[in-house]
Write a protein that holds these residues in place. Structure first.
Motif, PDB file in Angstrom:
ATOM      1  N   PHE A  49      30.041  -1.498  40.866  1.00 49.25           N
ATOM      2  CA  PHE A  49      29.109  -0.973  42.003  1.00 49.25           C
ATOM      3  C   PHE A  49      30.295   0.174  42.456  1.00 49.25           C
ATOM      4  CE2 PHE A  49      26.876   1.724  44.674  1.00 49.25           C
ATOM      5  CZ  PHE A  49      25.524   1.688  43.952  1.00 49.25           C
ATOM      6  N   ILE A  50      31.317   0.459  41.506  1.00 47.34           N
ATOM      7  CA  ILE A  50      32.389   1.356  42.191  1.00 47.34           C
ATOM      8  C   ILE A  50      32.014   2.983  42.188  1.00 47.34           C
ATOM      9  CG2 ILE A  50      34.277   1.645  41.858  1.00 47.34           C
ATOM     10  CD1 ILE A  50      34.765  -1.290  40.319  1.00 47.34           C
ATOM     11  N   ASN A  51      31.712   3.888  43.611  1.00 46.87           N
ATOM     12  CA  ASN A  51      32.039   5.283  43.530  1.00 46.87           C
ATOM     13  C   ASN A  51      30.827   5.508  43.035  1.00 46.87           C
ATOM     14  OD1 ASN A  51      34.852   5.177  44.791  1.00 46.87           O
ATOM     15  ND2 ASN A  51      35.924   4.990  42.717  1.00 46.87           N
ATOM     16  N   ILE A  52      29.654   5.311  43.051  1.00 45.32           N
ATOM     17  CA  ILE A  52      28.242   5.100  42.304  1.00 45.32           C
ATOM     18  C   ILE A  52      27.777   6.639  43.248  1.00 45.32           C
ATOM     19  CG2 ILE A  52      26.502   4.784  41.466  1.00 45.32           C
ATOM     20  CD1 ILE A  52      28.431   3.482  40.050  1.00 45.32           C
ATOM     21  N   GLN A  53      27.300   7.648  42.855  1.00 46.38           N
ATOM     22  CA  GLN A  53      26.551   8.538  43.310  1.00 46.38           C
ATOM     23  C   GLN A  53      25.135   8.346  43.203  1.00 46.38           C
ATOM     24  OE1 GLN A  53      29.212  12.296  42.966  1.00 46.38           O
ATOM     25  NE2 GLN A  53      31.004  11.437  43.668  1.00 46.38           N
ATOM     26  N   LEU A  77      20.342  -1.516  49.754  1.00 43.72           N
ATOM     27  CA  LEU A  77      21.437  -0.807  49.526  1.00 43.72           C
ATOM     28  C   LEU A  77      21.219   0.439  50.627  1.00 43.72           C
ATOM     29  CD1 LEU A  77      23.678   0.947  47.386  1.00 43.72           C
ATOM     30  CD2 LEU A  77      21.889   0.927  46.514  1.00 43.72           C
ATOM     31  N   VAL A  78      21.552   1.206  51.231  1.00 47.23           N
ATOM     32  CA  VAL A  78      22.575   1.803  52.253  1.00 47.23           C
ATOM     33  C   VAL A  78      21.335   3.952  51.070  1.00 47.23           C
ATOM     34  CG1 VAL A  78      23.261   4.182  53.524  1.00 47.23           C
ATOM     35  CG2 VAL A  78      23.699   1.865  53.629  1.00 47.23           C
ATOM     36  N   GLY A  79      19.614   3.980  51.341  1.00 49.71           N
ATOM     37  CA  GLY A  79      19.760   4.987  51.614  1.00 49.71           C
ATOM     38  C   GLY A  79      18.321   5.334  50.097  1.00 49.71           C
ATOM     39  N   ASN A 103      25.653  10.546  51.285  1.00 49.23           N
ATOM     40  CA  ASN A 103      26.060  11.589  52.003  1.00 49.23           C
ATOM     41  C   ASN A 103      26.153  12.106  50.783  1.00 49.23           C
ATOM     42  OD1 ASN A 103      26.933   9.476  54.730  1.00 49.23           O
ATOM     43  ND2 ASN A 103      27.657   7.944  52.443  1.00 49.23           N
ATOM     44  N   ASN A 104      25.871  12.434  50.027  1.00 50.13           N
ATOM     45  CA  ASN A 104      25.747  13.120  48.543  1.00 50.13           C
ATOM     46  C   ASN A 104      27.216  13.462  48.235  1.00 50.13           C
ATOM     47  OD1 ASN A 104      24.014  14.503  49.014  1.00 50.13           O
ATOM     48  ND2 ASN A 104      24.457  15.800  51.369  1.00 50.13           N
ATOM     49  N   GLY A 105      27.546  12.271  48.082  1.00 49.57           N
ATOM     50  CA  GLY A 105      29.382  12.063  46.921  1.00 49.57           C
ATOM     51  C   GLY A 105      30.581  12.786  48.201  1.00 49.57           C
ATOM     52  N   MET A 107      32.587  10.879  49.907  1.00 52.70           N
ATOM     53  CA  MET A 107      33.437  10.636  50.562  1.00 52.70           C
ATOM     54  C   MET A 107      33.216   9.517  48.834  1.00 52.70           C
ATOM     55  SD  MET A 107      34.530  10.397  52.457  1.00 52.70           S
ATOM     56  CE  MET A 107      35.710   9.002  52.857  1.00 52.70           C
ATOM     57  N   CYS A 108      33.625   9.860  47.119  1.00 48.88           N
ATOM     58  CA  CYS A 108      33.411   9.453  46.491  1.00 48.88           C
ATOM     59  C   CYS A 108      32.207   8.961  45.612  1.00 48.88           C
ATOM     60  CB  CYS A 108      34.872   8.447  45.535  1.00 48.88           C
ATOM     61  SG  CYS A 108      36.160   9.872  45.523  1.00 48.88           S
ATOM     62  N   GLY A 109      31.380   8.683  46.220  1.00 53.03           N
ATOM     63  CA  GLY A 109      29.640   7.870  46.390  1.00 53.03           C
ATOM     64  C   GLY A 109      29.824   6.710  46.652  1.00 53.03           C
ATOM     65  N   GLU A 110      29.178   5.537  47.016  1.00 53.35           N
ATOM     66  CA  GLU A 110      29.156   3.955  47.273  1.00 53.35           C
ATOM     67  C   GLU A 110      29.980   3.123  46.553  1.00 53.35           C
ATOM     68  OE1 GLU A 110      27.837   2.835  50.617  1.00 53.35           O
ATOM     69  OE2 GLU A 110      27.477   5.055  51.001  1.00 53.35           O
ATOM     70  N   SER A 111      30.501   1.871  47.308  1.00 49.56           N
ATOM     71  CA  SER A 111      31.583   0.878  46.571  1.00 49.56           C
ATOM     72  C   SER A 111      29.840  -0.441  47.052  1.00 49.56           C
ATOM     73  CB  SER A 111      31.985   0.584  46.228  1.00 49.56           C
ATOM     74  OG  SER A 111      33.281   2.012  45.650  1.00 49.56           O
ATOM     75  N   LEU A 112      30.259  -1.297  46.367  1.00 45.60           N
ATOM     76  CA  LEU A 112      29.601  -2.156  47.023  1.00 45.60           C
ATOM     77  C   LEU A 112      30.587  -3.794  45.698  1.00 45.60           C
ATOM     78  CD1 LEU A 112      25.716  -1.862  46.444  1.00 45.60           C
ATOM     79  CD2 LEU A 112      27.408  -1.422  48.322  1.00 45.60           C
ATOM     80  N   PRO A 113      30.496  -4.254  47.165  1.00 45.49           N
ATOM     81  CA  PRO A 113      30.889  -5.781  45.393  1.00 45.49           C
ATOM     82  C   PRO A 113      30.314  -6.517  44.938  1.00 45.49           C
ATOM     83  CG  PRO A 113      30.168  -6.322  47.808  1.00 45.49           C
ATOM     84  CD  PRO A 113      29.998  -5.654  48.152  1.00 45.49           C
ATOM     85  N   ASP A 114      31.181  -6.536  43.708  1.00 44.67           N
ATOM     86  CA  ASP A 114      30.245  -7.462  43.336  1.00 44.67           C
ATOM     87  C   ASP A 114      29.516  -8.722  43.631  1.00 44.67           C
ATOM     88  OD1 ASP A 114      31.698  -6.547  40.699  1.00 44.67           O
ATOM     89  OD2 ASP A 114      32.835  -7.371  39.985  1.00 44.67           O
TER      90      ASP A 114
END
Length: 133
Positions: A49-53, A77-79, A103-105, A107-114
């Motif tokens: 889950f890396i830079n997912i918008q 998950l935020v939102g 955040n409407n992308g 900051m390049c979307g959300e990233s979460l740890p595996d």
């Protein structure tokens, strides 16, 4: 002018990361068992889950075996809120879910740890013993 340049650079960075990403987003459901009449709760976690918008998916199940308690009331998950889940088709055996980066992308979307658990969805087991969904 400086802010505009920063936003353009940020967009280019987001696009280049998306194009170079080789690992696909995976949503993983935990495996649970129970008896007729039990309520089980499935955790839905992520990998890559890396830079997912935004993302959407349909969750399919056998409506003669389980009945979901929908929408879920446990989200991490935020939102992601109960309103993100379309539970109108549970009698047909599926739930739709849509998430947009709050955040409407910017900051390049959300990233979460595996392994991060996005949400937990509970099901009442209504099927005969030995059935699966």
């Amino acid at each position: 002018m400086r802010i505009t340049g920063w936003i353009v650079w940020l967009l280019i960075l987001c696009i280049s990361k998306a194009v170079n990403a080789q690992d696909l987003l995976r949503i993983i459901a935990s495996s649970e068992t129970g008896m007729t009449g039990d309520r089980i709760c499935i955790e839905y976690s992520v990998e890559n889950f890396i830079n997912i918008q935004n993302f959407q998916f349909s969750l399919h199940f056998d409506p003669t075996v389980v009945r979901p308690v929908c929408p879920p009331n446990s989200t991490n998950l935020v939102g992601l809120n109960p309103t993100n889940f379309n539970c109108n088709s549970i009698n047909q055996g599926f739930i739709r879910m849509l998430w947009l980066d709050p955040n409407n992308g910017v900051m390049c979307g959300e990233s979460l740890p595996d392994g991060f658990v996005m949400f937990t969805l509970c099901f009442d087991i209504i099927g005969d013993p030995g059935t699966e969904s």
